[in-house]
Enzyme design. Structure first.
Site, PDB file in Angstrom:
ATOM      1  N   GLU A   1       0.830  -1.215   0.000  1.00 46.29           N
ATOM      2  CA  GLU A   1       0.000   0.000   0.000  1.00 46.29           C
ATOM      3  C   GLU A   1       0.865   1.267   0.000  1.00 46.29           C
ATOM      4  O   GLU A   1       0.764   2.095   0.911  1.00 46.29           O
ATOM      5  CB  GLU A   1      -0.889   0.013   1.252  1.00 46.29           C
ATOM      6  CG  GLU A   1      -1.804  -1.184   1.406  1.00 46.29           C
ATOM      7  CD  GLU A   1      -2.507  -1.219   2.767  1.00 46.29           C
ATOM      8  OE1 GLU A   1      -2.102  -0.483   3.701  1.00 46.29           O
ATOM      9  OE2 GLU A   1      -3.469  -1.984   2.888  1.00 46.29           O
ATOM     10  N   PRO A   2       1.724   1.452  -1.003  1.00 46.40           N
ATOM     11  CA  PRO A   2       2.570   2.647  -0.998  1.00 46.40           C
ATOM     12  C   PRO A   2       1.764   3.896  -1.331  1.00 46.40           C
ATOM     13  O   PRO A   2       0.857   3.847  -2.167  1.00 46.40           O
ATOM     14  CB  PRO A   2       3.580   2.349  -2.114  1.00 46.40           C
ATOM     15  CG  PRO A   2       2.806   1.515  -3.078  1.00 46.40           C
ATOM     16  CD  PRO A   2       1.892   0.655  -2.238  1.00 46.40           C
ATOM     17  N   GLY A   3       2.089   4.994  -0.693  1.00 46.71           N
ATOM     18  CA  GLY A   3       1.449   6.268  -1.011  1.00 46.71           C
ATOM     19  C   GLY A   3       2.510   7.293  -1.350  1.00 46.71           C
ATOM     20  O   GLY A   3       2.833   7.541  -2.509  1.00 46.71           O
ATOM     21  N   ARG A   4       3.112   7.838  -0.302  1.00 51.83           N
ATOM     22  CA  ARG A   4       4.073   8.932  -0.428  1.00 51.83           C
ATOM     23  C   ARG A   4       5.199   8.635  -1.423  1.00 51.83           C
ATOM     24  O   ARG A   4       5.569   9.484  -2.235  1.00 51.83           O
ATOM     25  CB  ARG A   4       4.679   9.192   0.959  1.00 51.83           C
ATOM     26  CG  ARG A   4       5.518  10.436   1.059  1.00 51.83           C
ATOM     27  CD  ARG A   4       6.220  10.494   2.432  1.00 51.83           C
ATOM     28  NE  ARG A   4       5.336  10.289   3.549  1.00 51.83           N
ATOM     29  CZ  ARG A   4       4.687  11.262   4.198  1.00 51.83           C
ATOM     30  NH1 ARG A   4       4.851  12.511   3.833  1.00 51.83           N
ATOM     31  NH2 ARG A   4       3.885  10.989   5.218  1.00 51.83           N
TER      32      ARG A   4
ATOM     33  N   ARG B   1       1.372  20.393   5.604  1.00 48.44           N
ATOM     34  CA  ARG B   1       2.368  19.543   6.268  1.00 48.44           C
ATOM     35  C   ARG B   1       3.324  20.303   7.202  1.00 48.44           C
ATOM     36  O   ARG B   1       3.573  19.820   8.305  1.00 48.44           O
ATOM     37  CB  ARG B   1       3.148  18.714   5.236  1.00 48.44           C
ATOM     38  CG  ARG B   1       2.255  17.761   4.431  1.00 48.44           C
ATOM     39  CD  ARG B   1       3.052  16.804   3.556  1.00 48.44           C
ATOM     40  NE  ARG B   1       3.835  15.916   4.371  1.00 48.44           N
ATOM     41  CZ  ARG B   1       5.123  16.057   4.603  1.00 48.44           C
ATOM     42  NH1 ARG B   1       5.809  17.023   4.044  1.00 48.44           N
ATOM     43  NH2 ARG B   1       5.738  15.219   5.405  1.00 48.44           N
TER      44      ARG B   1
ATOM     45  N   TYR C   1       2.941  18.775  10.753  1.00 49.97           N
ATOM     46  CA  TYR C   1       3.978  17.802  11.127  1.00 49.97           C
ATOM     47  C   TYR C   1       5.366  18.431  11.238  1.00 49.97           C
ATOM     48  O   TYR C   1       6.359  17.699  11.195  1.00 49.97           O
ATOM     49  CB  TYR C   1       4.094  16.700  10.063  1.00 49.97           C
ATOM     50  CG  TYR C   1       2.824  16.063   9.578  1.00 49.97           C
ATOM     51  CD1 TYR C   1       1.991  15.365  10.453  1.00 49.97           C
ATOM     52  CD2 TYR C   1       2.484  16.111   8.235  1.00 49.97           C
ATOM     53  CE1 TYR C   1       0.844  14.743   9.976  1.00 49.97           C
ATOM     54  CE2 TYR C   1       1.343  15.483   7.756  1.00 49.97           C
ATOM     55  CZ  TYR C   1       0.525  14.809   8.631  1.00 49.97           C
ATOM     56  OH  TYR C   1      -0.597  14.181   8.155  1.00 49.97           O
TER      57      TYR C   1
ATOM     58  N   CYS D   1      -3.905  33.954   8.775  1.00 50.28           N
ATOM     59  CA  CYS D   1      -3.757  34.595  10.079  1.00 50.28           C
ATOM     60  C   CYS D   1      -3.543  33.572  11.187  1.00 50.28           C
ATOM     61  O   CYS D   1      -4.400  33.372  12.056  1.00 50.28           O
ATOM     62  CB  CYS D   1      -4.967  35.465  10.359  1.00 50.28           C
ATOM     63  SG  CYS D   1      -5.030  36.808   9.175  1.00 50.28           S
ATOM     64  N   GLU D   2      -2.426  32.886  11.105  1.00 52.79           N
ATOM     65  CA  GLU D   2      -1.996  31.917  12.108  1.00 52.79           C
ATOM     66  C   GLU D   2      -0.476  31.975  12.122  1.00 52.79           C
ATOM     67  O   GLU D   2       0.144  31.945  11.055  1.00 52.79           O
ATOM     68  CB  GLU D   2      -2.361  30.468  11.695  1.00 52.79           C
ATOM     69  CG  GLU D   2      -3.822  30.167  11.572  1.00 52.79           C
ATOM     70  CD  GLU D   2      -4.476  29.816  12.896  1.00 52.79           C
ATOM     71  OE1 GLU D   2      -3.759  29.591  13.897  1.00 52.79           O
ATOM     72  OE2 GLU D   2      -5.717  29.788  12.912  1.00 52.79           O
TER      73      GLU D   2
ATOM     74  N   TYR E   1       0.151  14.113   0.229  1.00 53.96           N
ATOM     75  CA  TYR E   1      -0.437  14.794   1.385  1.00 53.96           C
ATOM     76  C   TYR E   1      -0.343  16.317   1.215  1.00 53.96           C
ATOM     77  O   TYR E   1      -0.108  17.040   2.178  1.00 53.96           O
ATOM     78  CB  TYR E   1       0.209  14.300   2.696  1.00 53.96           C
ATOM     79  CG  TYR E   1       0.151  12.791   2.806  1.00 53.96           C
ATOM     80  CD1 TYR E   1      -1.046  12.152   3.092  1.00 53.96           C
ATOM     81  CD2 TYR E   1       1.282  12.003   2.557  1.00 53.96           C
ATOM     82  CE1 TYR E   1      -1.114  10.760   3.147  1.00 53.96           C
ATOM     83  CE2 TYR E   1       1.222  10.612   2.609  1.00 53.96           C
ATOM     84  CZ  TYR E   1       0.019  10.000   2.896  1.00 53.96           C
ATOM     85  OH  TYR E   1      -0.052   8.639   2.949  1.00 53.96           O
TER      86      TYR E   1
HETATM   87  C1  PLP Z   1      -1.611   6.141   4.874  1.00 52.62           C
HETATM   88  C2  PLP Z   1      -1.590   4.684   4.695  1.00 52.62           C
HETATM   89  C3  PLP Z   1      -0.763   4.089   3.742  1.00 52.62           C
HETATM   90  C4  PLP Z   1       0.213   4.879   2.908  1.00 52.62           C
HETATM   91  O1  PLP Z   1       1.258   5.423   3.662  1.00 52.62           O
HETATM   92  P1  PLP Z   1       2.494   6.102   2.935  1.00 52.62           P
HETATM   93  O2  PLP Z   1       3.368   6.495   4.042  1.00 52.62           O
HETATM   94  O3  PLP Z   1       1.974   7.276   2.184  1.00 52.62           O
HETATM   95  O4  PLP Z   1       3.117   5.088   2.045  1.00 52.62           O
HETATM   96  C5  PLP Z   1      -0.833   2.728   3.556  1.00 52.62           C
HETATM   97  N1  PLP Z   1      -1.680   1.957   4.288  1.00 52.62           N
HETATM   98  C6  PLP Z   1      -2.490   2.493   5.221  1.00 52.62           C
HETATM   99  C7  PLP Z   1      -3.397   1.609   5.979  1.00 52.62           C
HETATM  100  C8  PLP Z   1      -2.469   3.868   5.460  1.00 52.62           C
HETATM  101  O5  PLP Z   1      -3.263   4.391   6.401  1.00 52.62           O
END
Ligand code: PLP
Length: 419
Positions: free
Chosen positions: A275-278, A314, A318, A343-344, A372
Site C-alpha cells: 500500500e505505498p502512497g508517499r 504539512r 507535522y 492569520c496563524e 499529502y
Molecule cells: C496512509 C496509509 C498508507 C500509505 O502510507 P504512505 O506512508 O503514504 O506510504 C498505507 N496503508 C495504510 C493503511 C495507510 O493508512
C-alpha cells in the site's frame, strides 16, 4: 529522481516552463509530472519483481486526483482506500473493484455496504466487531467478503508521532496477541472469508529495521494461525516508505525495501499486498507560488508567498520540511523566513532558512509536495481551494480547478428567519 529541473536558469516541469503554468492558471497551483509518476510506479514494481505473488494498492489518500489515479491505474496499480469517497474515486479513475483494498479504523456500516455492493477485493478489519458486522451485511446480500485482520505489531517506526501507527497505544489494528482469538471467533462466519493479516506501522519511514521486525512478527503469526487450522493466503504489508524532503537525507530505496521483503517473507506462500502512497507521488509534485512581499523582520526578512497552510498543511501539521526554490534564481542566497498570508503563526513554511533571494512578484516552488499536499487543502480564511495541473512532456492540463470563494459561498444558506 524527478522531472522538475532548471533549463537555461529557468525551472521547468518536464518540458514546460513553470512561468507558463503560472501565466495560464495563476498561483498557488500544484504541478504534477506524469513522467515522474510513471517512473516511481515502475521503480516500485521492479523492486518487487523477485516476489512470487504481489498486488500494489496505491494509498490514494496521499493524492486522490483523478488524473494521478488514471496514470497509476495504467501501471496496474489498484487502490488502498479509507472512505466511501475514495472508493468512488478509484472506480471513477477506472480501477477495478477487485483491486481495491478498504482500510480505515472507522468504516461506517453504509460504507461497508457500498464496498460490498461494488465488490471490492479486500476489507482490512480493524476490530472484531467490524468483522462480525461485515459478515452479517455480506450474508444478507448473498456475498462473501474477502478480509484480512489488521494487527498492531507494537513497534516504534521512529517517525513523527502524528504519522506513527504501529505502537500499541495507537488507534490502529488489534493487538497482535489478540489475533488468534479473533480468528477463532470470526472465521467460519457465513459471509466472511478471513484469509490473512495486514499491518501498516507508519509513514515517512527512514529505517527498514522496525518494518522488518514487524514483518517478522506477522510471519510468526501466520505460522501460528496455520497451525490452528486457518487458511492464510494473503498478507498486506502496508505502506510507509519515506521520501527525501531534504536532499542530504536519503531514505531506503524501493529496491532496498524489496530485498528486505524478499528476505523476511521467504516461504510464507501468500499473495503479498502493498500500500505505498508517499513514495509514489511525493516527488512527482511541487507547489508553485508567487512572492507577495518581502517584509523586513526583526531578525530576518519574511518572504510572504501566496501559498499558505490551507494549501500545504504539512509544515504546520507535522513540522515538515519542503525545499523552497526560485523559478528564476539570481544566484544570490539569503537567510529568511517563509510564511503564507493566513492569520496563524503556524502558517510558516520555514524559519531562518538559506534560500534563493527573491523579490515581490517572483515565482518559487515548494518541492516534494505531491503527497499529502492538495488532498489536505482547505479553504480556511475563505481562500480558494488550490488547483492542480498535470504536465506530460511539453503539454499540461488543469486536472483540478481552483474552487473560488464565490462557489463556496453559493453552497451556504442564510435561513429565512435571519433574512
Ligand atoms: C496512509 C496509509 C498508507 C500509505 O502510507 P504512505 O506512508 O503514504 O506510504 C498505507 N496503508 C495504510 C493503511 C495507510 O493508512
Amino acid at each position: 529522481m524527478d522531472h522538475f529541473t532548471y533549463r537555461d536558469g529557468q525551472l521547468h516541469a518536464e518540458d514546460v516552463p513553470m512561468a507558463a503554468i503560472a501565466e495560464a492558471v495563476g498561483t498557488p497551483v500544484y504541478i504534477y509530472s506524469r513522467a515522474t509518476l510513471e517512473r516511481h510506479a515502475q521503480v516500485f514494481k521492479s523492486a518487487l519483481a523477485g516476489l512470487p505473488r504481489t498486488h500494489v494498492a496505491f494509498a490514494i489518500k496521499a493524492n486522490p486526483n483523478l488524473a494521478v489515479l488514471k496514470v497509476l491505474a495504467r501501471q496496474g496499480f489498484g487502490a488502498d482506500v479509507v472512505s466511501g469517497g475514495e472508493i468512488a474515486r478509484a472506480l471513477a479513475a477506472g480501477m477495478r473493484a477487485e483491486d481495491i483494498v478498504f482500510s480505515g479504523v472507522g468504516k461506517t456500516r453504509a460504507e461497508l455496504q457500498y464496498a460490498l455492493d461494488v465488490g471490492i477485493g479486500q476489507f482490512n478489519l480493524e476490530l472484531e466487531e467490524e468483522g462480525a458486522v461485515l459478515a452479517q451485511l455480506a450474508a444478507a446480500c448473498g456475498k462473501t467478503a474477502s478480509a484480512v485482520l489488521r494487527v498492531n505489531p507494537d513497534v516504534d517506526a521512529g517517525t513523527h508521532a502524528k504519522i506513527s501507527t504501529g505502537k500499541s497505544e495507537n488507534k490502529f489494528g488489534v493487538p497482535i496477541s489478540d489475533a488468534m482469538g479473533i480468528f477463532a471467533r470470526l472465521s467460519g462466519l457465513p459471509g466472511l472469508n478471513l484469509r490473512g493479516v495486514a499491518l501498516h506501522i507508519g509513514s515517512q519511514l527512514f529505517d527498514l529495521a522496525p518494518l522488518e521486525a514487524a514483518y517478522a512478527r506477522v510471519g510468526a503469526l501466520v505460522a501460528e494461525l496455520r497451525a490452528a487450522g486457518h487458511v492464510i493466503d494473503r498478507v498486506d504489508l502496508g505502506g510507509g516508505l519515506g521520501v527525501p524532503y531534504e536532499r542530504d537525507k536519503v531514505p531506503p530505496s524501493p529496491a532496498d525495501y524489496g530485498a528486505m521483503v524478499e528476505r523476511v517473507t521467504q516461504g510464507w506462500d501468500v499473495t503479498l499486498m502493498f500500500e505505498p502512497g508517499r513514495v509514489i507521488v511525493g516527488n512527482a509534485g511541487v507547489l508553485l507560488t508567487r512572492v507577495i512581499w518581502v517584509k523586513p523582520g526583526v531578525l530576518r526578512p519574511y518572504v510572504i508567498v501566496d501559498a499558505a497552510m490551507n494549501d500545504l498543511a504539512r509544515p504546520a501539521m507535522y513540522d515538515a520540511y519542503h525545499d523552497f526554490e526560485a523559478v528564476n534564481p539570481s544566484g544570490t542566497r539569503v537567510v529568511a523566513n517563509i510564511a503564507g498570508p493566513v492569520c496563524e503563526t503556524g502558517d510558516t513554511f520555514a524559519m531562518g532558512r538559506e534560500i534563493d533571494a527573491v523579490q515581490s512578484g517572483d515565482l518559487a516552488i515548494f518541492r516534494t509536495a505531491g503527497a499529502y499536499g492538495a488532498t489536505m487543502a482547505s479553504t480556511y480564511n475563505s481562500r480558494a481551494l488550490v488547483p492542480e495541473v498535470m504536465v506530460d512532456g511539453d503539454k499540461f492540463a488543469v486536472v483540478a480547478e481552483r474552487v473560488l470563494p464565490e462557489t463556496l459561498i453559493a453552497a451556504e444558506h442564510v435561513p429565512d428567519w435571519l433574512k
